[in-house]
Motif scaffolding. Structure first.
Motif, PDB file in Angstrom:
ATOM      1  N   PRO A   1       0.819  -1.219   0.000  1.00 56.44           N
ATOM      2  CA  PRO A   1       0.000   0.000   0.000  1.00 56.44           C
ATOM      3  C   PRO A   1       0.854   1.270   0.000  1.00 56.44           C
ATOM      4  O   PRO A   1       0.444   2.303  -0.518  1.00 56.44           O
ATOM      5  N   LEU A   2       2.050   1.183   0.567  1.00 56.84           N
ATOM      6  CA  LEU A   2       2.954   2.333   0.570  1.00 56.84           C
ATOM      7  C   LEU A   2       3.296   2.766  -0.858  1.00 56.84           C
ATOM      8  O   LEU A   2       3.481   3.957  -1.135  1.00 56.84           O
ATOM      9  N   GLY A   3       3.379   1.779  -1.757  1.00 56.61           N
ATOM     10  CA  GLY A   3       3.651   2.076  -3.161  1.00 56.61           C
ATOM     11  C   GLY A   3       2.523   2.898  -3.771  1.00 56.61           C
ATOM     12  O   GLY A   3       2.757   3.831  -4.546  1.00 56.61           O
ATOM     13  N   ILE A   4       1.290   2.555  -3.413  1.00 61.07           N
ATOM     14  CA  ILE A   4       0.141   3.326  -3.902  1.00 61.07           C
ATOM     15  C   ILE A   4       0.269   4.770  -3.420  1.00 61.07           C
ATOM     16  O   ILE A   4       0.058   5.718  -4.184  1.00 61.07           O
ATOM     17  N   TRP A   5       0.646   4.926  -2.166  1.00 56.43           N
ATOM     18  CA  TRP A   5       0.780   6.246  -1.577  1.00 56.43           C
ATOM     19  C   TRP A   5       1.816   7.074  -2.353  1.00 56.43           C
ATOM     20  O   TRP A   5       1.581   8.231  -2.685  1.00 56.43           O
ATOM     21  N   VAL A   6       2.940   6.448  -2.683  1.00 56.48           N
ATOM     22  CA  VAL A   6       3.988   7.148  -3.429  1.00 56.48           C
ATOM     23  C   VAL A   6       3.469   7.584  -4.802  1.00 56.48           C
ATOM     24  O   VAL A   6       3.679   8.718  -5.234  1.00 56.48           O
ATOM     25  N   ALA A   7       2.754   6.684  -5.483  1.00 58.20           N
ATOM     26  CA  ALA A   7       2.221   7.014  -6.806  1.00 58.20           C
ATOM     27  C   ALA A   7       1.240   8.180  -6.706  1.00 58.20           C
ATOM     28  O   ALA A   7       1.225   9.074  -7.560  1.00 58.20           O
ATOM     29  N   LEU A   8       0.424   8.191  -5.656  1.00 56.04           N
ATOM     30  CA  LEU A   8      -0.578   9.244  -5.519  1.00 56.04           C
ATOM     31  C   LEU A   8       0.060  10.572  -5.103  1.00 56.04           C
ATOM     32  O   LEU A   8      -0.434  11.642  -5.468  1.00 56.04           O
ATOM     33  N   LEU A   9       1.161  10.499  -4.351  1.00 52.75           N
ATOM     34  CA  LEU A   9       1.927  11.722  -4.054  1.00 52.75           C
ATOM     35  C   LEU A   9       2.344  12.362  -5.370  1.00 52.75           C
ATOM     36  O   LEU A   9       2.229  13.563  -5.568  1.00 52.75           O
ATOM     37  N   PHE A  10       2.835  11.512  -6.266  1.00 56.04           N
ATOM     38  CA  PHE A  10       3.366  11.959  -7.549  1.00 56.04           C
ATOM     39  C   PHE A  10       2.281  12.638  -8.392  1.00 56.04           C
ATOM     40  O   PHE A  10       2.470  13.740  -8.882  1.00 56.04           O
ATOM     41  N   VAL A  11       1.116  11.982  -8.527  1.00 53.84           N
ATOM     42  CA  VAL A  11       0.102  12.560  -9.417  1.00 53.84           C
ATOM     43  C   VAL A  11      -0.586  13.768  -8.786  1.00 53.84           C
ATOM     44  O   VAL A  11      -1.098  14.621  -9.501  1.00 53.84           O
ATOM     45  N   GLY A  12      -0.596  13.877  -7.458  1.00 57.72           N
ATOM     46  CA  GLY A  12      -1.351  14.945  -6.814  1.00 57.72           C
ATOM     47  C   GLY A  12      -0.594  16.248  -6.630  1.00 57.72           C
ATOM     48  O   GLY A  12      -1.199  17.321  -6.537  1.00 57.72           O
ATOM     49  N   LEU A  13       0.736  16.142  -6.596  1.00 57.88           N
ATOM     50  CA  LEU A  13       1.549  17.314  -6.253  1.00 57.88           C
ATOM     51  C   LEU A  13       1.259  18.575  -7.085  1.00 57.88           C
ATOM     52  O   LEU A  13       1.080  19.659  -6.522  1.00 57.88           O
ATOM     53  N   PRO A  14       1.213  18.473  -8.423  1.00 54.15           N
ATOM     54  CA  PRO A  14       1.047  19.707  -9.205  1.00 54.15           C
ATOM     55  C   PRO A  14      -0.221  20.488  -8.839  1.00 54.15           C
ATOM     56  O   PRO A  14      -0.217  21.708  -8.897  1.00 54.15           O
ATOM     57  N   TYR A  15      -1.262  19.781  -8.455  1.00 56.16           N
ATOM     58  CA  TYR A  15      -2.529  20.475  -8.170  1.00 56.16           C
ATOM     59  C   TYR A  15      -2.389  21.398  -6.976  1.00 56.16           C
ATOM     60  O   TYR A  15      -2.916  22.505  -6.966  1.00 56.16           O
TER      61      TYR A  15
END
Lengths: 335, 286
Positions: free
Chosen positions: B146-160
């Motif tokens: 699940p930590l991997g999911i968190w990292v991926a979502l950090l990545f896609v969410g940052l620009p917003y």
């Protein structure tokens, strides 16, 4: 003045060209993922063959994707003249839900509409460090197995059924024992990719797991392209006969006026020339003479079919993979 | 006198004329692009009946997937808020070589196809990857957890977060901060009472966007998640699974439920947004 003549000439050639293009027949073959290279070769060979026989030019376009997703695209209106998919239920769905072809489509072509077959093999790390030789070895402590999720991947359903069939055919095998075997097997699966290609990458590129369950053609591709010298193929004693199916989509060819060409294309898949191409791509030819010529590259395995072990795909689909089916029971959320 | 009247009228009616026309275009467009597809989704799900929908969404596997999707999206958004604010602050308040480059980098997650991001992140965080190796030595497994999911979502969410905070930060008048400092406020107080309050609405709006994006994210997550039911299986993957079985209605039921939950969260967030400043000031004062 000269310029104008030239311009008119170009225009004339252009017009001529466009009418020629319009007269040329184009077929769309909607297929599944790992057949990309196979059909690129077959399409070229068929076009040359058709030109030699009839003098007409023909272009075959192929579309590739997950087998189920491709079937849904056809149901939702993608105008496929022919479909060449990984699982019989995918073409059944097109017949039953969209009525684009009769439900007895499978009896219209030789060998139940199966021009080539495949089977499920193991891919292991170089030197086979965990000593994996047969299905039973997958349950040894510490062995991690990579296989995609049978609920999202057609290919993974063959893997699952191969394991089930193996357990069932052991001395004293019963459905209960087979279920226990498969449950145990999936407790060795640390990662469930959504598709077969994803699982291959997870195993070969990300170095996850000790053994990958894969289609014979995909296994050969993985060893050749991704892990020459790092991976090797292991053939278990027994496996399933994977049977990709092909069919003419009646409603679409009627609309396109391509019935004759599409039928010829499907017949061509059974010709020795096309069967040779299958073998080159590590799909097992159904033509016995061609198979004999390439026997060296296909390990001898006792195979069983879905119909032999499970009755029919319809039954398997409902019992094993439907909601609340056996797979759901053995793969419940870990508490 | 009459000039003042005209000004007042202009203020009421706005700069562009034709409220009727613009409103008409707004509703038509939103209906075509957003409302009709969503209505179609709800209609498909409705075919199951209320009991059928309930059975689909209350199955243990579905509940677990909802938990994974929403909890991890929320955690990623919470982490993106301070980091996004910091990034925006650095790029607005300081001048340094390579600032424009850095600024462009922030948008990269928006431009990259998400599956490419997923493959790249997975390669980076697996046990023998550049980052995964050292982290695994510390006993921290990221890829296929699940930590991997968190990292991926950090990545896609940052620009917003960065992109919504940045323009507001640029408009902030630094003299207010200087005034606060000369009046004897400590730097921490200046940040909490002078800088943060006007930024809060933008920060929350950015967080809302990042969260909405994270909840629906599919491409990057499925590569890094490991996709184990109940552990790291997200709702969008469950939907793909239903589609694979030609169960369009169940897929629509899951999709519509997800949409409804996201909508409620976003509405709650925008309700908080308008009151956030007052609430924050009261907290800081206390």
């Amino acid at each position: 003045m000269k310029m104008r003549t030239l311009g008119l000439a170009i225009l004339a050639i252009g017009l001529l060209g466009s009418t020629v293009v319009r007269a040329e027949v184009t077929l769309l073959n909607v297929s599944y993922d790992p057949t990309r290279e196979l059909y690129a070769d077959i399409n070229k060979a068929f076009a040359a063959d058709w030109k030699a026989k009839t003098g007409e030019a023909i272009t075959i376009r192929s579309s590739h994707g997950g087998s189920g997703a491709q079937a849904r695209a056809v149901i939702d209106g993608l105008e496929a003249d022919v479909v060449t998919l990984a699982l019989q239920p995918d073409i059944d769905a097109i017949a039953e839900r969209a009525h684009l072809l009769p439900t007895d489509w499978q009896s219209r072509l030789p060998n139940h509409s199966v021009p080539y077959t495949s089977t499920i093999l193991f891919v292991v790390r170089k030197g086979n460090p965990k000593g994996i030789h047969d299905w039973g070895d997958l349950l040894k402590p510490g062995v991690q197995v990579i296989t995609p999720n049978p609920k999202t991947s057609g290919g993974a359903r063959w893997n699952y059924l191969a394991a089930w069939g193996y357990a069932l055919k052991q001395p004293g095998g019963t459905p209960e024992k087979a279920k226990a075997f498969v449950r145990d097997l999936f407790s060795h699966v640390p990662i469930l990719d959504s598709g077969a290609r994803g699982a291959t990458i997870t195993f070969a590129r990300r170095n996850q797991g000790d053994v990958l369950l894969a289609w014979e053609d995909d296994a050969n591709l993985a060893v050749r392209e991704l892990g020459e010298g790092k991976l090797e193929i292991v053939a278990p004693s027994m496996s399933i006969q994977a049977e990709p199916v092909v069919a003419l989509v009646d409603q679409v060819v009627a609309k396109h006026g391509t019935a004759k060409e599409a039928a010829a294309y499907l017949q061509y898949l059974y010709s020795p020339a096309a069967q040779e191409i299958d073998a080159k791509h590590f799909l097992r030819p159904t033509d016995k003479a061609v198979m004999a010529r390439y026997a060296g590259q296909f390990p001898t395995i006792t195979t069983f079919t879905v119909d032999e072990v499970f009755g029919s795909w319809k039954k398997v689909q409902a019992e094993q993979f439907g909601d609340g089916g056996v797979f759901d029971q053995i793969y419940q959320p870990v508490k | 006198m009459s000039r003042a009247n005209a000004q007042r009228r202009a203020a009421r009616r706005g700069v562009l004329p034709g409220f009727g026309l613009t409103f008409g275009i707004t509703t038509t467009y939103l209906t075509l692009i957003v409302l009709i597809p969503i209505a179609g989704l709800v209609l498909r799900a409705a075919g199951l009946g209320p009991l059928g929908v309930w059975q689909v969404i209350s199955a243990p596997r579905a509940l677990a997937a909802f938990r994974v999707s929403f909890v991890i999206a929320a955690l990623a958004t919470l982490a993106n808020m301070p980091i996004g604010l910091l990034l925006a602050w650095t790029m607005v308040r300081y001048r340094f070589p390579g600032r424009r480059m850095l600024d462009a980098l922030v948008d990269l997650p928006l431009a990259l196809p998400t599956s490419v991001a997923g493959v790249a992140l997975t390669a980076l965080y697996v046990d023998d990857g550049w980052l995964g190796g050292p982290l695994a030595a510390l006993g921290l497994k990221i890829a296929f957890t699940p930590l991997g999911i968190w990292v991926a979502l950090l990545f896609v969410g940052l620009p917003y977060v960065v992109r919504t905070v940045q323009p507001v930060l640029m408009e902030l008048d630094r003299r207010t901060e200087e005034a606060a400092l000369t009046l004897g406020a400590r730097p921490g107080q200046v940040f909490a009472r002078v800088v943060l309050p006007p930024l809060l609405p933008a920060l929350l709006a950015g967080a809302g966007l990042a969260f909405a994006r994270a909840v629906g994210e599919y491409g990057s997550v499925i590569f890094i998640a490991g996709n184990r039911p109940g552990v790291s299986e997200i709702v969008p993957l469950l939907i793909v699974g239903k589609l694979e079985q030609y169960d369009y209605a169940a897929a629509a039921a899951l999709g519509a439920t997800m949409l409804l939950a996201a909508l409620l969260i976003l509405l709650a967030l925008s309700a908080v947004q308008s009151r956030a400043v007052r609430l924050w000031m009261r907290t800081v004062a206390a």
